[in-house]
Motif scaffolding. Sequence first.
Motif, short mmCIF file in Angstrom:
data_model
loop_
_atom_site.label_atom_id
_atom_site.label_comp_id
_atom_site.label_asym_id
_atom_site.label_seq_id
_atom_site.Cartn_x
_atom_site.Cartn_y
_atom_site.Cartn_z
N SER A 489 -0.33 -12.15 1.29
CA SER A 489 -0.19 -12.15 -0.44
C SER A 489 0.67 -11.98 -0.74
CB SER A 489 -0.25 -10.11 -0.72
OG SER A 489 0.64 -9.73 0.71
N THR A 490 1.91 -11.56 -2.29
CA THR A 490 3.71 -12.12 -1.94
C THR A 490 4.74 -11.39 -1.10
OG1 THR A 490 2.68 -11.75 -4.41
CG2 THR A 490 5.50 -11.00 -3.66
N ALA A 491 4.11 -9.84 -0.66
CA ALA A 491 4.81 -9.01 0.32
C ALA A 491 4.80 -10.12 1.71
CB ALA A 491 4.44 -7.19 0.75
N TRP A 492 3.56 -10.58 2.48
CA TRP A 492 3.19 -11.27 3.47
C TRP A 492 4.66 -12.30 3.43
CZ3 TRP A 492 -0.53 -10.51 6.88
CH2 TRP A 492 -0.74 -11.45 7.76
N GLU A 493 3.99 -13.26 2.54
CA GLU A 493 5.17 -14.69 2.57
C GLU A 493 6.37 -14.45 2.18
OE1 GLU A 493 3.13 -16.92 -0.70
OE2 GLU A 493 1.50 -17.25 0.24
N SER A 494 6.67 -12.91 1.64
CA SER A 494 8.36 -12.68 1.35
C SER A 494 8.45 -12.10 2.59
CB SER A 494 8.20 -12.16 0.12
OG SER A 494 7.92 -12.96 -1.18
N GLY A 495 7.83 -11.58 3.36
CA GLY A 495 8.79 -10.93 4.87
C GLY A 495 8.73 -9.31 4.73
N LEU A 496 8.03 -8.80 3.47
CA LEU A 496 7.92 -7.65 3.73
C LEU A 496 7.66 -7.13 4.92
CD1 LEU A 496 8.28 -7.27 -0.29
CD2 LEU A 496 10.07 -6.33 1.42
N ASN A 497 7.60 -5.76 5.23
CA ASN A 497 7.46 -5.43 6.43
C ASN A 497 6.53 -3.98 6.54
OD1 ASN A 497 7.26 -7.57 8.13
ND2 ASN A 497 9.66 -6.85 9.04
N VAL A 498 5.44 -3.62 7.30
CA VAL A 498 5.62 -2.35 7.26
C VAL A 498 6.05 -1.36 7.85
CG1 VAL A 498 3.88 -0.78 8.50
CG2 VAL A 498 3.10 -2.98 7.94
N ASP A 499 6.12 -0.43 7.60
CA ASP A 499 7.45 0.37 7.53
C ASP A 499 8.57 0.73 7.13
OD1 ASP A 499 6.00 2.13 9.21
OD2 ASP A 499 6.48 0.87 11.34
N ASP A 500 8.93 -0.60 6.33
CA ASP A 500 9.86 -1.20 5.60
C ASP A 500 10.18 -0.09 4.06
OD1 ASP A 500 10.90 -3.49 6.49
OD2 ASP A 500 10.61 -5.03 5.04
N GLU A 501 10.97 0.51 3.40
CA GLU A 501 11.47 1.51 3.16
C GLU A 501 11.97 0.53 1.69
OE1 GLU A 501 14.27 5.20 1.51
OE2 GLU A 501 14.48 4.20 3.00
N ILE A 502 11.28 1.24 0.64
CA ILE A 502 11.95 0.49 -0.76
C ILE A 502 12.59 1.47 -1.02
CG2 ILE A 502 10.75 -0.86 -2.79
CD1 ILE A 502 8.01 -1.43 -1.57
N VAL A 503 13.95 0.71 -1.39
CA VAL A 503 14.88 1.36 -2.53
C VAL A 503 15.21 1.20 -3.73
CG1 VAL A 503 17.51 1.67 -2.17
CG2 VAL A 503 16.35 1.94 0.12
N ALA A 504 15.03 -0.42 -3.96
CA ALA A 504 15.53 -0.47 -4.84
C ALA A 504 14.50 -1.95 -5.21
CB ALA A 504 16.51 -0.24 -5.45
N VAL A 505 14.63 -1.81 -7.04
CA VAL A 505 13.45 -3.27 -7.39
C VAL A 505 14.58 -3.41 -7.84
CG1 VAL A 505 12.13 -4.52 -8.03
CG2 VAL A 505 11.32 -2.76 -6.97
N ASN A 506 14.46 -4.42 -8.35
CA ASN A 506 15.79 -4.84 -9.38
C ASN A 506 16.88 -4.05 -10.37
OD1 ASN A 506 14.24 -7.53 -9.69
ND2 ASN A 506 13.78 -7.12 -11.45
N GLY A 507 17.84 -3.84 -8.71
CA GLY A 507 18.64 -2.68 -9.19
C GLY A 507 18.06 -1.34 -9.60
N VAL A 508 16.90 -1.04 -9.73
CA VAL A 508 16.54 0.94 -10.31
C VAL A 508 15.86 0.83 -9.28
CG1 VAL A 508 14.86 1.37 -11.55
CG2 VAL A 508 15.74 -0.56 -12.39
#
Length: 578
Positions: A489-508
């Motif tokens: 998936s996008t996350a898999w190929e981009s290096g997002l990991n399990v247990d990462d906290e998503i803080v913001a997207v595009n500054g939001v």
Amino acid sequence: MNRSIDFQISFIEPQAHYVEVEMQIQGFANTYLDVKMPVWTPGSYLIREFAKNIEQVSAKTDNAEDLNIYKVSKNTWRIDNPSNNLKINYRIYSFEKSVRTNFIDDSHAFLSPAGTFLYVDGYLEHAVNVHIDLPKYWTKISTGLAEIEGRTNSFYAENYDILFDSPIEIGNQDTWTFDAAGIPHEFAMVGVGSYDKDQLSQDIKKIVEEETKLWGSNPNDRYVFISHNYQSGHGGLEHLNSTVLASGRNAYSNSIGYTNFLSLVAHEYFHLWHVKRLRPKALGPFNYEEENYTSLLWIFEGFTAYYDNLITRRCNFRDETDYLQALVSEFNMVLNKPGHLVQSVGLSSFDTWIKHYRPDENSQNSSISYYNKGAMLACMLDLSIISQTNGEKRLDQVLQAAYKQFYLIEGRGIEEAEFKKLAEDITGTNLSPVFDAVYNCEEIDYNAYFNLVGYQFIDQNETTQTASLGVKVTHHDGRTTIKNVDRNSTAWESGLNVDDEIVAVNGVRIDPQGRELDLIISNSHVGTELNVMIAREGLIREIQVVLKASDRVSYYIERNPNATVEQRALGDIWLSLN
């Protein structure tokens, strides 16, 4: 001197979740004596280490003289120079709610025998007596074990395989009996619930008689249902002449919950024939000290998962639409797991000991369930046989013939090649395309099989392209945290990991419920670039991602408007009522 093994069960501190066990052994005198606890229980393919719950083990002669008892392995206790008559006493901590483990509190005791009774090494074939000291605050015992005539609260098993296959419920459970297929059935309902005893008896009677008709005969003199009601829960475990069920206490009062409970009953009762008697060669006689490997769980659990809903359809508990929705959920569950491209259903069966009962954050990417995939292949076999025999035969006849040949006549377990041969011989059909799919990860053309009987299998997402990040998240304490990352998936190929906290997207900044994340993804298109700010192990970093198209499928099954008259007739046979 005659040998004998007797157990006495008592409850001194049930509120603290303990059972006291006394094992009386006579006539086994030798240089030393080893007693063992199973490490797993049949029907649940995981090493559970039941010995971990045993405490305060002691051994005495019949004259109350202490004997030296000590552990020589994780589940083995050795007694040096045992006398001809000795007693072994131990306590078991019992506080795990499931259909396969001991649970005791001040309201009741559920004993899973594999986690309760020690056996003398080398004597699994020995007969066993069990006496239960019923506390004054409990009034009933429900079990498939045979009662010992003339002895109150005493039971008999002709060997340990039967003992370990006979769970025991002790307490004040609501019990009632009904006859089905000419056999007395006892139902023991544990805990409050919204059930209607008369309705349950009537509906379960239909299931019992429909399944008995399918198999040709019923092997029991009596059968016991033990059902535990929880705030929420669903599950079951089959036994030789009984089953243990788990359900939400309010499931009986709504149509979906009640129908699902009836499917659970149909599933576990189907095992009365399919795995408890007709079984893989590897599953019996059992080795209780290590894994018992087989690649055939896709047949024995998967076929049962196919028939549980089909039986409720034949009993008219489900209409055609409801049944097709239940069936297609098996397909969607498998085909939406990237693991279906990695693990075959044959390997899933073999690896159940290390995968199925031990899921982790990557399980969906690396494995599938032999329940779901086995049900899919069972359906394909059924449709193939119906089509190739012009409706004269179906998978029912294969199971009945296998039960007769391998259990009733030969009294042995089966292997996959001979099951396939029997299926083809009985039906006069070629079933190789389905059996070949067992050991590879390429999906067969399911729609072609459904077309044979006038139905179609359609992915309603096939013509849509939806942007996806490819993660599942949880929301806790105001944080949105990645729980799973889909393979490729996008996350898999981009290096997002399990247990990462998503803080913001595009500054939001992401709100505590993750609504901004959902909104941003839903308003994006394939190829959109996003800047995802995460916190990993307390460190802030930004990851650039480019959204890919979702590969999720959403299949449904419906009548094919282009089907021929002959195909529609075969479909009517497939989903015919009793």
